[in-house]
Enzyme design. Structure first.
Site, PDB file in Angstrom:
ATOM      1  N   CYS A 291       0.918  -1.619  -0.530  1.00 15.44           N
ATOM      2  CA  CYS A 291      -0.226   0.044  -0.025  1.00 15.44           C
ATOM      3  C   CYS A 291       1.321   1.063   0.073  1.00 15.44           C
ATOM      4  O   CYS A 291       0.443   2.225  -0.294  1.00 15.44           O
ATOM      5  CB  CYS A 291      -0.799  -0.104   1.064  1.00 15.44           C
ATOM      6  SG  CYS A 291      -2.173  -1.263   0.952  1.00 15.44           S
TER       7      CYS A 291
ATOM      8  N   CYS B 106      -2.398   9.566   6.175  1.00 16.85           N
ATOM      9  CA  CYS B 106      -1.238   9.437   7.518  1.00 16.85           C
ATOM     10  C   CYS B 106      -2.368   9.776   8.352  1.00 16.85           C
ATOM     11  O   CYS B 106      -2.312   8.773   9.517  1.00 16.85           O
ATOM     12  CB  CYS B 106      -0.333  10.218   7.115  1.00 16.85           C
ATOM     13  SG  CYS B 106       0.956  10.012   5.220  1.00 16.85           S
TER      14      CYS B 106
END
Ligand code: FES
Lengths: 281, 384
Positions: free
Chosen positions: A35, A105
């Site tokens: 990913c 994030c």
């Protein structure tokens, strides 16, 4: 090229609590090499369910590392219950904000925290069952995760969804599905406006937006049913000036409408001490 | 910031001092419009002619075959759209999956608008098989557009063989030669392409200017309309300072070609060997032999490209990453993906692209500084 805040840079260049923890009480792991980012969160928890130590290992870009560092700083000293309330936004805010394309994030941080708490409680969750169907196969993002990101961050475009969850950032085949899901979730959100009580003082802009939203979504529709309407004239501090139109304007009960309905609704949705006044032209 | 070590020359280059010197007079003194009737403008026209000749010389073309544009992107767009416009009955395009976005996005857009596209793939080393072009070309193929060298890996495409095929099949061929220019010789006499794009700022010229080579006799329709400039092939008052700069840059490029291939090639090899030998779990992306002399793309497993770039940036080292992470899309670059580089490597890919200004000491510094950066990030990584 990078519009990172100084705080992000600081936490990237000198991450806090980096490294594996040998004797962790809980470990939460999300993401994968494929990913492009992954985070492993370690917790030490005392008998009162308080997080006494936290550390991380992260594979990812600068903001992924900074978000992990921020997360560990945020949760240290908190009980698991308190830590649960931390949202991805809190992580981003702690860093003075993240570029929009990097919001995923902070989402990853929140997820690692969930995973660690589950791990501590001994819940091993069968992924599909808990989180529903995978919508983006490139990044293994479930429908539920996208739904959550949309609601928590009030996302309005497919691009936003990609920024926050990565879904759609690969081959792009899932973009259409994301679009459909987005429409669906937004429609649901409209029906059920989040009962976001914001006690600690709204900013003027926030108040204005909330007043307009409440007028639009809640007040106007029901006035219209009675053949009336309402116009927002101004908002001065906590005083909302309106003009009643249509049947309402000469309805003898207009005063009651104003105080009993409009003001009550705004007090409920916006702030408890809002005042509504009618401007007569 | 400390002194910059610039190893991102496939993105853009330093403007050569000689180029700046050439440009200054047309900014300061000779500001006339070459289209004007007076001698003051006419004097500028002379400089325009000179630049056209300088560009043509680099390609061994005729000056009449050079059209000045605003850069590589406009040249690419113009070539493809011109080919389609001049053959409206042909609705098939052949290109590759690893083109620059200037071609890739345009052709995708055309595909959405109803054109049929054959997308050619590359192998693990980044090679394109010319037979694939032969198979793809049909009766209604309007244009084949294939880059001469890939910007990310530096891998060269067999344009000579492809040109032979398109000639034989009587199909137009465009090549995006932006990256090969000034790094390796390219002559339109030897390789009979119909259109060729080049860009000034990749060869130590100024930004915002480029050229399109259009082979004599090829039917052409302008992309930008609204004036007679460039013999009606590109409207708009010419960017004279830019064009003069591009001309000089081409002249210098021709002069430096040998050095660029040999000295820069050696520097690149030393950099590459230095990094691959001192850093575990690293590998070269693309063919080692058949590529531009200035480019190397190296993948470092278990770490992420942007993080590497940012740490290098702290030391003033400029390179670029193989993932498009910074641009919002999170997938590794379309080039590395098309080559089938595993995601685990692609995410940690860094491209170093050198130039004639790169020094031995700079290469030493990078060889010294990069291993600890990778080690530091791997220490943070859960996979090590
Ligand atoms: S399936 Fe979502 S980007 Fe490929």
């Amino acid at each position: 090229m990078w519009d990172y805040t100084d705080k992000v840079k600081e936490h990237f260049l000198h991450p806090k609590n980096a490294g594996a923890m040998e004797d962790a009480d809980a470990v939460g792991e999300v993401g994968s090499l494929a990913c492009g980012d992954a985070l492993k969160l370690y917790l030490k928890v005392d008998e009162n369910e308080r997080i006494v130590e936290a550390s991380f290992q992260t594979f990812g870009c600068a903001s992924a590392i900074a978000s992990s560092s921020a997360l560990t700083e945020l949760i240290k000293g908190k009980t698991l219950e308190e830590a649960k309330a931390i949202s991805n936004k809190d992580i981003a805010d702690f860093l003075g904000g993240l570029p929009r394309q990097k919001m995923h994030c902070s989402v990853m941080g929140r997820e690692a925290l969930d995973a660690a708490i589950d791990n501590y409680k001994g819940i091993s969750r069968p992924k599909e069952e808990l989180e529903g169907e995978i919508l983006c196969h490139c990044f293994g993002v479930t429908e539920e995760k996208i739904r959550q990101a949309i609601m928590e961050n009030n996302l309005t475009t497919v691009e936003d969804v990609t920024s926050f969850t990565k879904a759609g950032g690969g081959c792009g085949e899932c973009l259409e599905d994301i679009g459909e899901l987005l429409d669906k979730v937004r429609a649901e959100m409209k029906k059920r406006p989040p009962v976001e009580k914001q006690p600690a003082g709204l900013s003027n802009v926030q108040r204005m937006q909330l007043v307009m939203k409440t007028l639009e979504d809640e007040i106007r529709p029901s006035l219209k049913q009675d053949g009336g309407n309402i116009e927002l004239v101004d908002i001065i501090a906590k005083k909302v000036l309106v003009r009643l139109q249509g049947t309402c304007s000469h309805c003898p009960a207009s005063k009651a409408t104003l105080k009993g309905f409009v003001e009550a609704k705004l007090r409920e949705q916006v702030e408890p001490d809002i005042q509504v006044e009618e401007v007569v032209s | 910031m400390n002194k910059v070590i610039y190893m991102d020359n496939n993105a853009t280059t330093r403007v050569a001092p000689q180029v700046i010197r050439e440009m200054l007079p047309v900014l300061e003194t000779w500001y006339g419009n070459p289209s004007s009737m007076h001698g003051f403008g006419g004097a500028v026209g002379k400089r325009l002619d000179q630049a056209r000749k300088q560009v043509a010389d680099l390609l061994q073309a005729d000056p009449g075959e050079i059209v000045f544009t605003s850069g590589g992107t406009e040249s690419d767009n113009t070539a493809i759209l011109a080919a389609l416009a001049s053959q409206p009955h042909k609705r098939h395009i052949v290109t590759t999956r690893v083109e620059h976005p200037a071609v890739l996005s345009l052709v995708k857009d055309l595909e959405e608008r109803g054109y049929t596209v054959t997308w050619l793939g590359v192998d693990r080393k980044g090679h394109l098989n010319p037979d694939a072009v032969r198979k793809a070309v049909r009766k209604d193929t309007a244009i084949v557009s294939v880059m001469a060298a890939n910007n990310e890996t530096g891998v060269l495409f067999p344009i000579d063989k492809i040109a032979a095929i398109t000639r034989e099949k009587d199909v137009l061929l465009h090549t995006d030669a932006v990256q090969i220019m000034g790094k390796l010789p390219f002559s339109v006499q030897d390789i009979p392409v119909d259109f060729l794009s080049l860009s000034s700022h990749k060869i130590h010229g100024p930004k915002g200017v480029g050229a399109l080579y259009v082979r004599k006799g090829v039917r052409f329709k302008p992309f930008i309309i609204g004036g007679h400039q460039e013999h009606g092939r590109r409207a708009g008052t010419e960017n004279i300072p830019g064009i003069v700069g591009l001309g000089k840059a081409c002249q210098l490029a021709a002069r430096h070609l040998d050095e660029e291939t040999i000295r820069v090639g050696k520097l690149r090899d030393r950099l590459e060997e230095g990094l691959l030998s001192s850093i575990d779990h690293s590998q070269l992306n693309g063919d080692q032999n058949n590529r531009l002399p200035n480019t190397t793309s190296i993948a470092f497993e278990f770490v992420e490209g942007e993080a590497i770039l940012l740490l290098m940036n702290e030391l003033g080292i400029c390179a670029s990453s193989g993932s498009a992470c910074t641009s919002g899309s999170l997938e590794p670059s379309h080039v590395l993906r098309a080559m089938g580089i595993p995601f685990t490597y692609a995410h940690g890919s860094i491209r170093f692209s050198l130039s004639r200004y790169t020094t031995d000491q700079e290469v030493d510094t990078v060889i010294r500084e990069l291993p600890p950066i990778i080690a530091r990030l791997r220490e943070l990584s859960p996979f090590c």
